[in-house]
Design a protein around this motif. Sequence first.
Motif, PDB file in Angstrom:
ATOM      1  N   ALA A   1      12.378  -5.969   8.139  1.00  0.00           N
ATOM      2  CA  ALA A   1      12.520  -4.837   8.809  1.00  0.00           C
ATOM      3  C   ALA A   1      13.257  -3.640   8.147  1.00  0.00           C
ATOM      4  N   VAL A   2      14.569  -4.278   7.723  1.00  0.00           N
ATOM      5  CA  VAL A   2      15.370  -3.155   6.968  1.00  0.00           C
ATOM      6  C   VAL A   2      14.538  -2.619   5.719  1.00  0.00           C
ATOM      7  N   ALA A   3      13.815  -3.413   5.096  1.00  0.00           N
ATOM      8  CA  ALA A   3      12.943  -3.077   3.669  1.00  0.00           C
ATOM      9  C   ALA A   3      11.943  -2.038   4.021  1.00  0.00           C
ATOM     10  N   GLN A   4      11.270  -2.201   5.503  1.00  0.00           N
ATOM     11  CA  GLN A   4      10.249  -1.280   5.843  1.00  0.00           C
ATOM     12  C   GLN A   4      10.991   0.247   6.076  1.00  0.00           C
ATOM     13  N   VAL A   5      12.104   0.229   6.791  1.00  0.00           N
ATOM     14  CA  VAL A   5      12.867   1.477   7.083  1.00  0.00           C
ATOM     15  C   VAL A   5      13.230   2.103   6.063  1.00  0.00           C
ATOM     16  N   VAL A   6      13.558   1.328   4.815  1.00  0.00           N
ATOM     17  CA  VAL A   6      14.260   1.789   3.505  1.00  0.00           C
ATOM     18  C   VAL A   6      13.006   2.409   2.884  1.00  0.00           C
ATOM     19  N   LEU A   7      11.743   1.851   2.910  1.00  0.00           N
ATOM     20  CA  LEU A   7      10.552   2.373   2.208  1.00  0.00           C
ATOM     21  C   LEU A   7      10.195   3.744   2.774  1.00  0.00           C
ATOM     22  N   TYR A   8      10.243   3.677   4.375  1.00  0.00           N
ATOM     23  CA  TYR A   8       9.925   4.832   5.018  1.00  0.00           C
ATOM     24  C   TYR A   8      11.093   6.089   4.498  1.00  0.00           C
ATOM     25  N   ALA A   9      12.148   5.621   4.334  1.00  0.00           N
ATOM     26  CA  ALA A   9      13.011   6.900   3.907  1.00  0.00           C
ATOM     27  C   ALA A   9      12.699   7.297   2.673  1.00  0.00           C
ATOM     28  N   ILE A  10      12.288   6.688   1.792  1.00  0.00           N
ATOM     29  CA  ILE A  10      11.965   7.007   0.522  1.00  0.00           C
ATOM     30  C   ILE A  10      10.794   7.668   0.150  1.00  0.00           C
ATOM     31  N   TYR A  11       9.726   7.295   0.878  1.00  0.00           N
ATOM     32  CA  TYR A  11       8.351   7.852   0.791  1.00  0.00           C
ATOM     33  C   TYR A  11       8.097   9.017   2.046  1.00  0.00           C
TER      34      TYR A  11
ATOM     35  N   LYS B   1       9.097  11.876   2.580  1.00  0.00           N
ATOM     36  CA  LYS B   1       8.834  13.397   2.040  1.00  0.00           C
ATOM     37  C   LYS B   1       7.559  13.462   1.267  1.00  0.00           C
ATOM     38  N   SER B   2       7.242  12.483   0.331  1.00  0.00           N
ATOM     39  CA  SER B   2       5.958  12.709  -0.159  1.00  0.00           C
ATOM     40  C   SER B   2       4.884  12.327   0.564  1.00  0.00           C
ATOM     41  N   THR B   3       4.892  11.705   1.726  1.00  0.00           N
ATOM     42  CA  THR B   3       3.899  11.763   2.825  1.00  0.00           C
ATOM     43  C   THR B   3       3.623  12.862   3.603  1.00  0.00           C
ATOM     44  N   GLN B   4       4.649  13.552   3.743  1.00  0.00           N
ATOM     45  CA  GLN B   4       4.255  15.042   4.354  1.00  0.00           C
ATOM     46  C   GLN B   4       3.385  15.716   3.250  1.00  0.00           C
ATOM     47  N   GLU B   5       3.902  15.815   2.151  1.00  0.00           N
ATOM     48  CA  GLU B   5       3.238  16.635   0.919  1.00  0.00           C
ATOM     49  C   GLU B   5       1.785  16.057   0.929  1.00  0.00           C
ATOM     50  N   ILE B   6       1.637  14.901   1.014  1.00  0.00           N
ATOM     51  CA  ILE B   6       0.237  14.589   0.822  1.00  0.00           C
ATOM     52  C   ILE B   6      -0.834  14.978   2.143  1.00  0.00           C
ATOM     53  N   MET B   7      -0.371  14.763   3.390  1.00  0.00           N
ATOM     54  CA  MET B   7      -0.713  14.990   4.582  1.00  0.00           C
ATOM     55  C   MET B   7      -0.962  16.634   4.506  1.00  0.00           C
ATOM     56  N   GLU B   8      -0.093  17.535   4.027  1.00  0.00           N
ATOM     57  CA  GLU B   8      -0.214  18.764   4.025  1.00  0.00           C
ATOM     58  C   GLU B   8      -1.348  19.102   3.029  1.00  0.00           C
ATOM     59  N   ALA B   9      -1.347  18.858   1.697  1.00  0.00           N
ATOM     60  CA  ALA B   9      -2.391  18.986   0.912  1.00  0.00           C
ATOM     61  C   ALA B   9      -3.749  18.526   1.372  1.00  0.00           C
TER      62      ALA B   9
ATOM     63  N   MET C   1       0.802  -1.122  -0.224  1.00  0.00           N
ATOM     64  CA  MET C   1      -0.022  -0.082  -0.131  1.00  0.00           C
ATOM     65  C   MET C   1       1.004   1.284  -0.156  1.00  0.00           C
ATOM     66  N   VAL C   2       1.983   1.329   0.534  1.00  0.00           N
ATOM     67  CA  VAL C   2       3.034   2.167   0.859  1.00  0.00           C
ATOM     68  C   VAL C   2       3.406   2.804  -0.523  1.00  0.00           C
ATOM     69  N   ILE C   3       3.920   1.906  -1.314  1.00  0.00           N
ATOM     70  CA  ILE C   3       4.332   1.843  -2.838  1.00  0.00           C
ATOM     71  C   ILE C   3       3.365   2.268  -3.731  1.00  0.00           C
ATOM     72  N   GLN C   4       1.911   1.852  -3.525  1.00  0.00           N
ATOM     73  CA  GLN C   4       0.959   2.415  -4.248  1.00  0.00           C
ATOM     74  C   GLN C   4       0.401   3.770  -4.156  1.00  0.00           C
ATOM     75  N   THR C   5       0.594   4.035  -2.872  1.00  0.00           N
ATOM     76  CA  THR C   5       0.050   5.497  -2.247  1.00  0.00           C
ATOM     77  C   THR C   5       1.355   6.423  -2.201  1.00  0.00           C
ATOM     78  N   LYS C   6       2.340   5.961  -2.340  1.00  0.00           N
ATOM     79  CA  LYS C   6       3.524   6.895  -2.058  1.00  0.00           C
ATOM     80  C   LYS C   6       3.315   7.585  -0.582  1.00  0.00           C
ATOM     81  N   SER C   7       2.830   7.010   0.461  1.00  0.00           N
ATOM     82  CA  SER C   7       2.625   7.301   1.839  1.00  0.00           C
ATOM     83  C   SER C   7       2.835   6.151   2.882  1.00  0.00           C
TER      84      SER C   7
END
Length: 241
Positions: free
Chosen positions: A203-213, A215-223, A155-161
């Motif tokens: 867990a490493v994969a999750q942390v990497v995804l968090y780092a990647i997305y 910034k885009s999560t903050q933008e989505i939440m602000e919008a 879901m993170v990859i699909q929504t970029k959040s």
Amino acid sequence: MVSPDTIRTAIGVIGNGTALVLFLSPVPTFIRIWKKGSVEQYSPVPYMATLLNCMMWVLYGLPMVHPYSMLVITINGTGMAIELTYVTLFLLYSTGAARRKVFLLLAAEVAFVCAVAALVLSLAHTHERRSMVVGILCVLFGTGMYAAPLSVMKMVIQTKSVEYMPLFLSLASLVNGICWTAYALIRFDLYITIPNGLGVLFAVAQVVLYAIYYKSTQEIMEARKRKADQVAMTEIAIDRR
């Protein structure tokens, strides 16, 4: 000179501490669910998987199955109680088909563990055989516990959040996996090594995804917040007319 058993026990105690942090890490999520009165888009799968994993490890650690496993029993017994609390909250704050799904999964898990316990204790007559059967199942369900967030990662990859993939839970999983992998390697226990080693990778994969997305999560939440503010302003303007 410190013996390997002493080191192993010390790591096991640390592992219990990190596991407790892991079990308690979703508390902010469930406070949010309680305040909103809804489970929103949160998935019950990680908590159901963790509950099943804890129940199986409690069975594995019983003296009649695998003696001298008190550290395994204490932390997984505690985790079982905590996860049951989370599942109960899902039952309270979900509705319709979602609630039925959680209830049926819970009933199926309890029935399965009871059936395994009855069969193993009645048909396997040595500690080695009981440990092997329950240990193999623990490997499967332990891997399932760590892999359960894969649905959230999709879901993170699909929504970029990463809004619904808490970072603290991922970090707690990482530290917990490292501790228990080290514990299992000192006096080699294959059944503990496999799921926790895989848990470190997930867990490493999750942390990497968090780092990647992040910034885009903050933008989505602000919008979303700006849109909500605009709607509120429009409603106020209409009311004044």
